[in-house]
Design a protein around this motif. Structure first.
Motif, PDB file in Angstrom:
ATOM      1  N   GLU A 223      -7.736  -4.956  -1.187  1.00 32.79           N
ATOM      2  CA  GLU A 223      -7.598  -6.099  -2.094  1.00 32.79           C
ATOM      3  C   GLU A 223      -6.794  -7.160  -1.380  1.00 32.79           C
ATOM      4  O   GLU A 223      -5.853  -6.846  -0.659  1.00 32.79           O
ATOM      5  CB  GLU A 223      -6.836  -5.702  -3.370  1.00 32.79           C
ATOM      6  CG  GLU A 223      -7.604  -4.739  -4.246  1.00 32.79           C
ATOM      7  CD  GLU A 223      -6.790  -4.266  -5.452  1.00 32.79           C
ATOM      8  OE1 GLU A 223      -5.780  -4.905  -5.819  1.00 32.79           O
ATOM      9  OE2 GLU A 223      -7.177  -3.235  -6.019  1.00 32.79           O
TER      10      GLU A 223
ATOM     11  N   ALA B  97      -0.536   4.102   4.505  1.00 32.02           N
ATOM     12  CA  ALA B  97      -1.676   3.171   4.431  1.00 32.02           C
ATOM     13  C   ALA B  97      -1.924   2.463   5.762  1.00 32.02           C
ATOM     14  O   ALA B  97      -3.038   2.034   6.050  1.00 32.02           O
ATOM     15  CB  ALA B  97      -1.456   2.144   3.323  1.00 32.02           C
TER      16      ALA B  97
ATOM     17  N   GLU C 261      -5.247   0.399   2.260  1.00 29.01           N
ATOM     18  CA  GLU C 261      -5.463   1.812   1.956  1.00 29.01           C
ATOM     19  C   GLU C 261      -6.240   2.397   3.128  1.00 29.01           C
ATOM     20  O   GLU C 261      -7.296   1.854   3.498  1.00 29.01           O
ATOM     21  CB  GLU C 261      -6.274   1.933   0.653  1.00 29.01           C
ATOM     22  CG  GLU C 261      -6.196   3.301   0.007  1.00 29.01           C
ATOM     23  CD  GLU C 261      -6.922   3.301  -1.332  1.00 29.01           C
ATOM     24  OE1 GLU C 261      -6.343   2.819  -2.323  1.00 29.01           O
ATOM     25  OE2 GLU C 261      -8.081   3.735  -1.372  1.00 29.01           O
TER      26      GLU C 261
ATOM     27  N   HIS D  40      -2.216  -2.055 -10.778  1.00 29.61           N
ATOM     28  CA  HIS D  40      -1.778  -0.738 -11.225  1.00 29.61           C
ATOM     29  C   HIS D  40      -0.364  -0.444 -10.709  1.00 29.61           C
ATOM     30  O   HIS D  40       0.516  -0.022 -11.463  1.00 29.61           O
ATOM     31  CB  HIS D  40      -2.767   0.309 -10.711  1.00 29.61           C
ATOM     32  CG  HIS D  40      -2.465   1.692 -11.179  1.00 29.61           C
ATOM     33  ND1 HIS D  40      -2.541   2.058 -12.503  1.00 29.61           N
ATOM     34  CD2 HIS D  40      -2.082   2.791 -10.479  1.00 29.61           C
ATOM     35  CE1 HIS D  40      -2.195   3.339 -12.605  1.00 29.61           C
ATOM     36  NE2 HIS D  40      -1.916   3.802 -11.403  1.00 29.61           N
ATOM     37  N   MET D  41      -0.148  -0.727  -9.399  1.00 34.08           N
ATOM     38  CA  MET D  41       1.168  -0.508  -8.796  1.00 34.08           C
ATOM     39  C   MET D  41       2.209  -1.383  -9.497  1.00 34.08           C
ATOM     40  O   MET D  41       3.326  -0.943  -9.778  1.00 34.08           O
ATOM     41  CB  MET D  41       1.086  -0.853  -7.307  1.00 34.08           C
ATOM     42  CG  MET D  41       2.277  -0.433  -6.490  1.00 34.08           C
ATOM     43  SD  MET D  41       1.895  -0.761  -4.730  1.00 34.08           S
ATOM     44  CE  MET D  41       3.356  -0.111  -3.941  1.00 34.08           C
TER      45      MET D  41
ATOM     46  N   GLY E 298       0.847  -1.190   0.000  1.00 31.40           N
ATOM     47  CA  GLY E 298       0.000   0.000   0.000  1.00 31.40           C
ATOM     48  C   GLY E 298       0.874   1.227   0.000  1.00 31.40           C
ATOM     49  O   GLY E 298       2.038   1.154   0.398  1.00 31.40           O
ATOM     50  N   VAL E 299       0.326   2.358  -0.412  1.00 33.89           N
ATOM     51  CA  VAL E 299       1.111   3.589  -0.492  1.00 33.89           C
ATOM     52  C   VAL E 299       1.546   4.018   0.915  1.00 33.89           C
ATOM     53  O   VAL E 299       1.020   3.512   1.906  1.00 33.89           O
ATOM     54  CB  VAL E 299       0.300   4.736  -1.170  1.00 33.89           C
ATOM     55  CG1 VAL E 299      -0.001   4.396  -2.616  1.00 33.89           C
ATOM     56  CG2 VAL E 299      -0.980   5.019  -0.401  1.00 33.89           C
TER      57      VAL E 299
ATOM     58  N   GLY F  83      -6.952  -4.183 -10.221  1.00 35.59           N
ATOM     59  CA  GLY F  83      -7.184  -3.025  -9.346  1.00 35.59           C
ATOM     60  C   GLY F  83      -5.913  -2.291  -8.970  1.00 35.59           C
ATOM     61  O   GLY F  83      -4.989  -2.167  -9.795  1.00 35.59           O
ATOM     62  N   SER F  84      -5.856  -1.817  -7.704  1.00 38.17           N
ATOM     63  CA  SER F  84      -4.733  -0.995  -7.246  1.00 38.17           C
ATOM     64  C   SER F  84      -3.398  -1.744  -7.297  1.00 38.17           C
ATOM     65  O   SER F  84      -2.373  -1.185  -7.667  1.00 38.17           O
ATOM     66  CB  SER F  84      -4.957  -0.540  -5.807  1.00 38.17           C
ATOM     67  OG  SER F  84      -6.112   0.241  -5.739  1.00 38.17           O
ATOM     68  N   TYR F  85      -3.420  -3.019  -6.880  1.00 39.82           N
ATOM     69  CA  TYR F  85      -2.176  -3.797  -6.909  1.00 39.82           C
ATOM     70  C   TYR F  85      -1.662  -3.927  -8.338  1.00 39.82           C
ATOM     71  O   TYR F  85      -0.489  -3.690  -8.616  1.00 39.82           O
ATOM     72  CB  TYR F  85      -2.399  -5.194  -6.301  1.00 39.82           C
ATOM     73  CG  TYR F  85      -1.161  -6.070  -6.399  1.00 39.82           C
ATOM     74  CD1 TYR F  85      -0.136  -5.945  -5.475  1.00 39.82           C
ATOM     75  CD2 TYR F  85      -1.010  -6.992  -7.444  1.00 39.82           C
ATOM     76  CE1 TYR F  85       1.005  -6.716  -5.572  1.00 39.82           C
ATOM     77  CE2 TYR F  85       0.133  -7.769  -7.549  1.00 39.82           C
ATOM     78  CZ  TYR F  85       1.139  -7.634  -6.608  1.00 39.82           C
ATOM     79  OH  TYR F  85       2.270  -8.393  -6.715  1.00 39.82           O
TER      80      TYR F  85
ATOM     81  N   TYR G 296      -3.444  -5.633   0.265  1.00 37.17           N
ATOM     82  CA  TYR G 296      -3.236  -4.271  -0.215  1.00 37.17           C
ATOM     83  C   TYR G 296      -4.047  -3.333   0.666  1.00 37.17           C
ATOM     84  O   TYR G 296      -5.271  -3.387   0.700  1.00 37.17           O
ATOM     85  CB  TYR G 296      -3.652  -4.142  -1.689  1.00 37.17           C
ATOM     86  CG  TYR G 296      -3.143  -2.858  -2.289  1.00 37.17           C
ATOM     87  CD1 TYR G 296      -1.930  -2.823  -2.983  1.00 37.17           C
ATOM     88  CD2 TYR G 296      -3.849  -1.670  -2.133  1.00 37.17           C
ATOM     89  CE1 TYR G 296      -1.441  -1.639  -3.500  1.00 37.17           C
ATOM     90  CE2 TYR G 296      -3.360  -0.474  -2.648  1.00 37.17           C
ATOM     91  CZ  TYR G 296      -2.152  -0.471  -3.325  1.00 37.17           C
ATOM     92  OH  TYR G 296      -1.658   0.702  -3.832  1.00 37.17           O
TER      93      TYR G 296
END
Ligand code: ADP
Length: 264
Positions: free
Chosen positions: A227, A45, A221, A243-244, A41-42, A239-241, A219
């Protein structure tokens, strides 16, 4: 009971805030014995906070954390501390002999065989033996000009050896974010795979290398798991993962091209 291996971990309805900043609200997580979990996570997070709650450095405002079914708030801090082998990014090598740096005890109280076994398992024994290094060799140049200094990759291995010496039944690794060349990095990941065998392990992941051998990726946030699944599952989810992952692999492969286009 609490020392049963490999350990099972449960966060049950955990809430936690720093002052009035809520990080976790009614958070639930179950980690199976021997499972390898990557926390992603960013920045901000909640990854580090999760680990610190688990280790008892912070206490939940509400809810409970169980290790092998034992409520960790009922355990003496010392007992809780004995359960973990941790490599944090801020872990450092101190201007003391090799043995003391492994055991955090006096040299006379350091178990020699256990120390060399830890160094061997971390892939560092041969390097040190070749340099003529013993457990009584001073480390760092802070105290002695001829003190032992290690490269970035060797330092990571040394920190692993320290975790192995402690032999806690839950392994927590805060991955190195940088400073390692790609070969040293991939080698250290092999070491992670080896030492996490049979141990419940948590990786705080900044890069994505460790996620591939994790049983489960979480993941995060804003203190929520948005996720979860294996690398393949999360890539398929898109999804976000995913994308990362795309951004990071893009970054690694495109850098030389960008440099070329700058020169052109
Ligand atoms: P991560 O490890 O994923 O980067 P953290 O667990 O460090 O995230 O932080 C989660 C949230 O808690 C962030 O919003 C961060 O700013 C806040 N936070 C972390 N540590 C402290 C602290 N000591 N005091 C106040 N807020 C903090």
């Amino acid at each position: 009971e609490v020392f049963r291996q490999p350990a099972e971990i449960e966060f049950r309805d955990v809430s936690f805030s720093y002052g009035n900043q809520k990080v976790y609200e009614h958070f639930n997580l179950f980690i199976h014995p021997g499972e390898k979990v990557a926390l992603l996570g960013v920045n901000g997070a909640g990854k580090t906070t999760l680990v610190k709650l688990l280790c008892g450095l912070y206490e939940p405002d509400e809810g409970k954390i169980f290790i092998n079914g034992v409520d960790t708030s009922t355990l003496p801090k010392r007992t809780l501390y004995d359960l973990f082998s941790i490599v944090f990014q801020e872990s450092t090598i101190l201007p003391y002999p090799v043995g003391c740096n492994l055991s955090f005890k006096r040299l006379s109280e350091t178990d020699e065989e256990r120390a060399w076994t830890a160094l061997r398992e971390a892939g560092l024994e041969k390097t040190l033996r070749e340099k003529g290094v013993g457990l009584d060799t001073f480390m760092t140049k802070a105290a002695f000009d001829d003190g032992l200094t290690l490269s970035g990759g060797q330092t990571q291995r040394f920190l692993l050896a320290r975790a192995l010496y402690k032999n806690g039944n839950i392994l927590i690794l805060d991955e190195p974010t940088s400073a390692l060349d790609p070969i040293a990095e991939s080698e250290i990941y092999e070491e992670y795979v080896n030492i996490s065998k049979g141990r419940t392990s948590l990786f705080i992941s900044h890069r994505l290398a460790s996620t591939k051998f994790s049983d489960r990726i979480l993941y995060l946030e804003n203190g929520k798991i948005i996720e979860e699944g294996t690398h393949e599952e999360l890539i398929a989810l898109g999804g976000s993962y995913a994308h990362m992952y795309k951004i990071q692999s893009h970054y690694y492969t495109e850098t030389p091209c960008n440099l070329n286009s700058l020169e052109a």
